[in-house]
Every structure is written in C-alpha cells, then in structure tokens.
Enzyme design. Structure first.
Site, PDB file in Angstrom:
ATOM      1  N   LYS A 283       0.922  -1.276   0.063  1.00 24.01           N
ATOM      2  CA  LYS A 283      -0.209   0.100  -0.114  1.00 24.01           C
ATOM      3  C   LYS A 283       1.026   1.285   0.059  1.00 24.01           C
ATOM      4  O   LYS A 283       0.597   2.185  -0.803  1.00 24.01           O
ATOM      5  CB  LYS A 283      -0.856  -0.243   1.254  1.00 24.01           C
ATOM      6  CG  LYS A 283      -1.520   1.263   1.498  1.00 24.01           C
ATOM      7  CD  LYS A 283      -2.457   1.277   2.851  1.00 24.01           C
ATOM      8  CE  LYS A 283      -1.802   1.307   4.022  1.00 24.01           C
ATOM      9  NZ  LYS A 283      -1.331   2.909   4.456  1.00 24.01           N
ATOM     10  N   ASN A 284       2.005   1.374   0.743  1.00 23.15           N
ATOM     11  CA  ASN A 284       2.891   2.472   0.906  1.00 23.15           C
ATOM     12  C   ASN A 284       3.730   2.724  -0.355  1.00 23.15           C
ATOM     13  O   ASN A 284       4.252   3.674  -0.184  1.00 23.15           O
ATOM     14  CB  ASN A 284       3.396   2.585   2.464  1.00 23.15           C
ATOM     15  CG  ASN A 284       2.273   2.674   3.582  1.00 23.15           C
ATOM     16  OD1 ASN A 284       0.983   2.984   3.203  1.00 23.15           O
ATOM     17  ND2 ASN A 284       2.918   2.272   4.865  1.00 23.15           N
TER      18      ASN A 284
ATOM     19  N   CYS B 155      -5.103  11.926  12.263  1.00 26.57           N
ATOM     20  CA  CYS B 155      -5.678  10.491  12.183  1.00 26.57           C
ATOM     21  C   CYS B 155      -5.522  10.058  13.542  1.00 26.57           C
ATOM     22  O   CYS B 155      -4.932  10.669  14.414  1.00 26.57           O
ATOM     23  CB  CYS B 155      -5.095   9.742  10.964  1.00 26.57           C
ATOM     24  SG  CYS B 155      -3.587   9.046  11.306  1.00 26.57           S
TER      25      CYS B 155
ATOM     26  N   ARG C 138      -0.128  14.139  12.920  1.00 33.36           N
ATOM     27  CA  ARG C 138       0.551  13.939  11.699  1.00 33.36           C
ATOM     28  C   ARG C 138       0.674  15.258  10.973  1.00 33.36           C
ATOM     29  O   ARG C 138      -0.019  15.735   9.737  1.00 33.36           O
ATOM     30  CB  ARG C 138      -0.641  13.300  10.763  1.00 33.36           C
ATOM     31  CG  ARG C 138      -0.983  11.761  11.224  1.00 33.36           C
ATOM     32  CD  ARG C 138       0.118  10.907  11.504  1.00 33.36           C
ATOM     33  NE  ARG C 138       0.509  10.278  10.127  1.00 33.36           N
ATOM     34  CZ  ARG C 138      -0.112   9.436   9.437  1.00 33.36           C
ATOM     35  NH1 ARG C 138      -0.961   8.877   9.997  1.00 33.36           N
ATOM     36  NH2 ARG C 138       0.459   8.851   8.464  1.00 33.36           N
TER      37      ARG C 138
ATOM     38  N   ASP D  73       4.590   0.369  12.058  1.00 30.39           N
ATOM     39  CA  ASP D  73       3.547  -0.046  11.610  1.00 30.39           C
ATOM     40  C   ASP D  73       3.362  -1.621  11.896  1.00 30.39           C
ATOM     41  O   ASP D  73       2.395  -2.030  11.649  1.00 30.39           O
ATOM     42  CB  ASP D  73       3.453  -0.014   9.946  1.00 30.39           C
ATOM     43  CG  ASP D  73       3.397   1.168   9.613  1.00 30.39           C
ATOM     44  OD1 ASP D  73       3.663   1.607   8.257  1.00 30.39           O
ATOM     45  OD2 ASP D  73       3.066   2.065  10.153  1.00 30.39           O
TER      46      ASP D  73
ATOM     47  N   ARG E 206      -8.516  -1.048   5.088  1.00 26.34           N
ATOM     48  CA  ARG E 206      -7.486   0.239   4.412  1.00 26.34           C
ATOM     49  C   ARG E 206      -6.258  -0.394   4.037  1.00 26.34           C
ATOM     50  O   ARG E 206      -5.568   0.181   3.295  1.00 26.34           O
ATOM     51  CB  ARG E 206      -7.370   1.320   5.735  1.00 26.34           C
ATOM     52  CG  ARG E 206      -8.582   2.229   5.907  1.00 26.34           C
ATOM     53  CD  ARG E 206      -8.270   3.262   6.541  1.00 26.34           C
ATOM     54  NE  ARG E 206      -7.220   3.896   6.098  1.00 26.34           N
ATOM     55  CZ  ARG E 206      -6.371   4.935   6.943  1.00 26.34           C
ATOM     56  NH1 ARG E 206      -6.831   5.170   8.083  1.00 26.34           N
ATOM     57  NH2 ARG E 206      -5.200   5.347   6.431  1.00 26.34           N
TER      58      ARG E 206
HETATM   59  C1  EPZ Z   1       4.400   6.777   6.170  1.00 23.32           C
HETATM   60  O1  EPZ Z   1       3.535   7.767   6.935  1.00 23.32           O
HETATM   61  C2  EPZ Z   1       3.228   5.467   6.225  1.00 23.32           C
HETATM   62  N1  EPZ Z   1       2.149   5.892   5.436  1.00 23.32           N
HETATM   63  C3  EPZ Z   1       2.828   5.196   7.688  1.00 23.32           C
HETATM   64  O2  EPZ Z   1       1.949   4.039   7.275  1.00 23.32           O
HETATM   65  C4  EPZ Z   1       4.054   4.921   8.063  1.00 23.32           C
HETATM   66  O3  EPZ Z   1       3.810   4.582   9.526  1.00 23.32           O
HETATM   67  C5  EPZ Z   1       5.102   6.115   8.215  1.00 23.32           C
HETATM   68  O4  EPZ Z   1       5.371   6.655   6.798  1.00 23.32           O
HETATM   69  C6  EPZ Z   1       6.329   5.705   9.142  1.00 23.32           C
HETATM   70  O5  EPZ Z   1       7.228   4.763   8.464  1.00 23.32           O
HETATM   71  C7  EPZ Z   1       2.514   6.015   3.852  1.00 23.32           C
HETATM   72  O6  EPZ Z   1       3.325   5.517   3.364  1.00 23.32           O
HETATM   73  C8  EPZ Z   1       0.984   6.328   3.227  1.00 23.32           C
HETATM   74  P1  EPZ Z   1       6.214  10.280   8.348  1.00 23.32           P
HETATM   75  P2  EPZ Z   1       4.040   9.457   6.908  1.00 23.32           P
HETATM   76  O7  EPZ Z   1       6.328  11.373   7.766  1.00 23.32           O
HETATM   77  O8  EPZ Z   1       4.646   9.828   5.650  1.00 23.32           O
HETATM   78  C9  EPZ Z   1       6.636  13.501  11.851  1.00 23.32           C
HETATM   79  C10 EPZ Z   1       0.095   2.764   7.808  1.00 23.32           C
HETATM   80  O9  EPZ Z   1      -0.246   2.091   8.831  1.00 23.32           O
HETATM   81  N2  EPZ Z   1       6.216  14.309  10.903  1.00 23.32           N
HETATM   82  O10 EPZ Z   1       7.553   9.236   8.103  1.00 23.32           O
HETATM   83  O11 EPZ Z   1       3.022  10.247   7.113  1.00 23.32           O
HETATM   84  C11 EPZ Z   1       5.115  12.436  12.137  1.00 23.32           C
HETATM   85  O12 EPZ Z   1       4.269  13.424  12.830  1.00 23.32           O
HETATM   86  C12 EPZ Z   1       0.673   4.109   7.658  1.00 23.32           C
HETATM   87  O13 EPZ Z   1       0.369   1.956   6.683  1.00 23.32           O
HETATM   88  C13 EPZ Z   1       6.234  15.820  11.001  1.00 23.32           C
HETATM   89  O14 EPZ Z   1       6.675  15.973  12.243  1.00 23.32           O
HETATM   90  O15 EPZ Z   1       5.044   9.222   7.977  1.00 23.32           O
HETATM   91  C14 EPZ Z   1       5.767  11.309  12.627  1.00 23.32           C
HETATM   92  O16 EPZ Z   1       5.794  11.675  14.087  1.00 23.32           O
HETATM   93  C15 EPZ Z   1       0.497   4.876   9.082  1.00 23.32           C
HETATM   94  N3  EPZ Z   1       6.239  16.626  10.096  1.00 23.32           N
HETATM   95  C16 EPZ Z   1       7.287  11.178  12.025  1.00 23.32           C
HETATM   96  O17 EPZ Z   1       7.469  12.351  11.518  1.00 23.32           O
HETATM   97  C17 EPZ Z   1       5.932  16.149   8.804  1.00 23.32           C
HETATM   98  O18 EPZ Z   1       6.087  17.224   7.778  1.00 23.32           O
HETATM   99  C18 EPZ Z   1       7.087  10.109  10.841  1.00 23.32           C
HETATM  100  O19 EPZ Z   1       6.049  10.568   9.961  1.00 23.32           O
HETATM  101  C19 EPZ Z   1       5.740  14.725   8.579  1.00 23.32           C
HETATM  102  C20 EPZ Z   1       6.152  13.990   9.506  1.00 23.32           C
END
Ligand code: EPZ
Length: 419
Positions: free
Chosen positions: A22-23, A116, A121, A306, A398
């Site tokens: 998915k990701n 979410c 996020r 995850d 999802r």
């Molecule tokens: C991706 O989300 C995945 N989703 C998530 O999978 C996964 O848990 C996550 O990466 C971490 O591996 C998709 O790829 C669609 P991040 P993403 O930006 O990109 C902070 C699932 O269950 N952050 O790496 O949103 C954030 O709050 C989902 O399949 C900021 O502070 O994750 C978090 O604490 C859930 N500012 C950390 O970074 C930003 O602009 C990691 O988030 C962006 C993120």
C-alpha cells in the site's frame, strides 16, 4: 460497519501470497500525474486507501481501469491542480499529490489533511522542503495554496527522515530546473520503489534507500511504463505474527525478506523458527513465545512503527516481560486498552509499555481504533479463549485485502459480519 468474529485456540497451517505494498502504491499512483504517457501497474493492491487515491486522480482528470492483474492509468487529460477537499480531508496520503501537481502544473491547491487515529500527523517538513524548491505557499481557510512557477533545484536537509516528505520533495523536484539533494532522507523500501518507477518514466533520481537522494530536473517524460509494486512488508509481518501468536506454521510467498530484517530478528528473539528464501519466508511458532526484551520503533531500517501494535499483541502472551517503545507516532497505543480487556497485563506511560506475558487471553468485544491496531486485535483473537469480536473492521480494510480471507486460508476460524 463491519466486524470480525474470531474463535481462538487453533494453530495455523498453510501458505499465503502477499499483495503489493500500500505504502509504495500510493506515492506511485500520485507520481502518475507527472507524465502524459500511459502507466500499467502490476501488484497494485485493491484497498480502500488505493481506491481513494484513484478517485483523487479521477477528479483531477486522469483515467484508470483495472484489466486482469494490471491497473492502467492515463494522466494525459489531467487538467486540474485543485485537490477535491471531500477526499483530501479524510485521506492522509492525498498530501502525496502536492509534489506531482507542482511538477506538472507548477500550481497546487489542497486541503490540510486532518490528523488521524495515530497522531497529529503534521506536514511542516513537506511544506518546508517544497518551499526550499522555490514554491510559494500560503495557507488560508484550511487550504494550502502552492505557486511553483519559479521552482528550482535546492539542497534540502530534513529535520526528520519523514517518508511522505521525502517522497513529496522528490516528486516536486523531478521537473524543477537544476539539481536537488535531499539530506537525511527517509530510507524505506517504498521510496526505492518510487525511485525505480520515476526512473522508468524517464526522470533522473538516485540514492533512494540511503540518506542522500539526488534529483536532476528534466522536462515531461514520454516513456510509457509497466511497473510491479514491491510486496507489502507490513502485511507479511502481520501474517507472520499471526502464526507466531496462534501457533503452527506459515509460508509466505511474494515477499522481500531483506525488507523485513528487523521484524524477522524480533520474531526469532520471541522463539520462532524463521527461514528465508529469495522471495519467501517460512515461520514455525514455538510451543510458548518468549519475551522480547525491548522493541523500539524507528525509521527504516529500524523496527517499523507499522508493526508495533502486532508485536504488542504478541508480547501479551510471551513468557516473561517485554518492553515496547513507540518513538514515531505519539498516539499509537490505542490497541493497548482493548488488549487489556482481553486480559493482557501491562503498564503504559507515554510512549513506553512494559508487558508481562500471560498464558492466554480471553475473547470479548474490542474496538479497532486504527488500521494496525485493528490488525493486532484480530490476531490477538487467534490465541484468546472463546470468541473475540473486533468492531470497526472496515479500518483494517484500509491496509489488508480481506484480512479475514487471508487468515481463513491458513486455518483460522474467523468470519466477517456487516451491519
Ligand atoms: C508513512 O506515513 C506511512 N504511510 C505510514 O504508514 C508509516 O507509519 C510512516 O510512513 C512511518 O513509516 C504511507 O506511506 C502512506 P512520516 P508518513 O512522515 O509519511 C512526523 C500505515 O499504517 N512528521 O515518516 O505520514 C510525524 O508526525 C501508515 O500504513 C512531522 O513532524 O510518516 C511522525 O511523528 C501509518 N512533520 C514522523 O514524522 C512532517 O511534515 C514520521 O512520519 C511529516 C512527518
């Protein structure tokens, strides 16, 4: 509303073929906006989040159809850079279209994606990276207005290796004049798959999978593409945890063991026998799971957030005391209270849980609060005495193509009920 009814106490036996990730599919679908040439995707999973991304592409003027095992996308008639707010509010990954819309139209308008179930996020790293590429960003009335008519290459250092921010910046930079380097980039396999897809389209991206990703901007590519999405390492990990918890054995096909090293290592620490082929993994559960001293979620190649909920469930019936620390998302322990209602014993404060394993859980009605937490409750039901009813099972759809069908195929007693 859907729910799973799981009857515990049956070991699992059998084999499964794992779907595409998915990701990986979500950013790749967004990247289709960067080219007029036709794209055919193999192994694109049929999930709710993928369906939502396809409806965003359709609202923006692109066309798609599934034929046989291929998903065909034609973005040549994409004519809008305004994201439909009805979807972008509910689908977090809609933010992945910012970069491609800027790459194609040099403009983008989208609604602030809500937080979410697992946390606030934020998207500050996405916006900071895009603004360093010369995008002028204004935010008003919950909308993000981006003007990328002066976009250019830049050297960007991410404060945190955010997966989404890395992907968005790459997709914004591929058609921006000049060289872009992203330092402290996320290293997830899904980013390597996105790079592979973009390069097959005719773009110039290198270094994905390392902390330094380089992009050389170029004009619109014209190459048509056939791309096969990498296997879903989280679906694979979830099914291995299911067999580890329920007992028995499982063989997974269409997996990339090298993408799951941290998870396989923890399964072995818990006492499972894990054997890897080039594209397969075999797991045999121990008679009794052993404690996992500590699990700390970290950016790849660390232990994936995850998989935290699924391992939390595993630790509730492992002999001894295990510690789980969730470093990535601040709200990702919502499954803990539900597991407590099944008899799990633990203390949890902030991002740390200390779990003392019990022999058996007991089935009851529990509520999925998020995608991976719901998956964790479902596999916990495999080892619980009696019946476990997992409410809000639509959340699990999802990220899993029929989790109940997958588990049934390897011997679990689980059925789905819909209101
Ligand atoms: C991706 O989300 C995945 N989703 C998530 O999978 C996964 O848990 C996550 O990466 C971490 O591996 C998709 O790829 C669609 P991040 P993403 O930006 O990109 C902070 C699932 O269950 N952050 O790496 O949103 C954030 O709050 C989902 O399949 C900021 O502070 O994750 C978090 O604490 C859930 N500012 C950390 O970074 C930003 O602009 C990691 O988030 C962006 C993120």
């Amino acid at each position: 509303m859907a729910r799973f009814i799981v009857t515990g106490g049956r070991p699992l036996h059998g084999s499964l073929r794992v779907s595409g990730a998915k990701n990986a599919a979500l950013p790749i679908l967004a990247a289709c906006l960067l080219s007029d040439a036709p794209v055919a995707l193999a192994e694109c999973p049929e999930l709710k989040d993928v369906g939502n991304m396809l409806s965003i592409l359709s609202d923006l003027g692109a066309a798609y159809e599934r034929e046989g095992g291929l998903l065909h996308i034609d973005a040549s008639k994409a004519d809008s850079f305004v994201m439909p707010s009805r979807i972008s509010k509910e689908l977090r990954s809609s933010i992945f279209t910012l970069g491609p819309l800027l790459g194609r139209f040099q403009r983008a308008v989208c609604t602030y994606p809500g937080g979410c179930e697992i946390g606030h996020r934020p998207i500050d790293l996405h916006l900071k990276g895009l603004s360093m590429l010369g995008v002028e960003i204004t935010e008003e009335h919950g909308q993000i207005l981006c003007d990328g008519r002066n976009m250019h290459g830049a050297e960007i250092h991410l404060d945190y290796p955010s997966v989404g921010a890395t992907e968005n910046i790459i997709m914004g930079a591929v058609r921006a004049d000049g060289e872009t380097i992203i330092h402290n980039a996320a290293r997830e396999p899904e980013i390597v798959d996105l790079q592979r897809f973009l390069c097959s389209m005719g773009f110039f991206v290198s270094g994905a999978g390392t902390s330094d990703v380089r992009i050389t901007g170029t004009k619109a590519p014209t190459k048509s593409v056939v791309h096969s999405v990498i296997p879903d390492r989280i679906v694979a990990g979830t099914m291995l945890c299911a067999a580890a918890i329920a007992g028995g054995e499982v063989t997974l096909n269409n997996v990339r063991p090298e993408h799951m090293a941290s998870v396989l290592s923890k399964l072995r620490e818990a006492g499972a026998i894990v054997l890897c082929g080039e594209h397969s993994v075999y797991l045999r559960a121990p008679d009794r799971l052993r404690e996992v001293k500590i699990i700390e979620t970290l950016p790849y190649p660390g232990f994936p957030t995850d998989m935290q909920a699924q391992f939390f469930a595993l630790c509730t019936v492992a002999e001894g005391t295990s510690v789980v620390v969730e470093n990535v998302f601040e709200g990702r322990f919502k499954h803990a209270a539900e597991l407590a209602r099944m008899g799990a014993m633990f203390t949890q404060k902030d991002r740390t849980a200390v779990i003392r394993g019990v022999k058996r859980l007991t089935g009851t009605q529990v509520y999925a609060r998020d995608l991976r937490g719901g998956a964790a409750l479902t596999i916990a039901g495999l080892v619980a005495l009696g019946e476990t009813t997992v409410m809000n099972a639509e959340l699990i759809d999802r990220g899993y193509e029929g989790m109940e069908r997958m588990l049934t195929a390897i011997g679990a007693r689980i059925r789905r009920e819909e209101d």
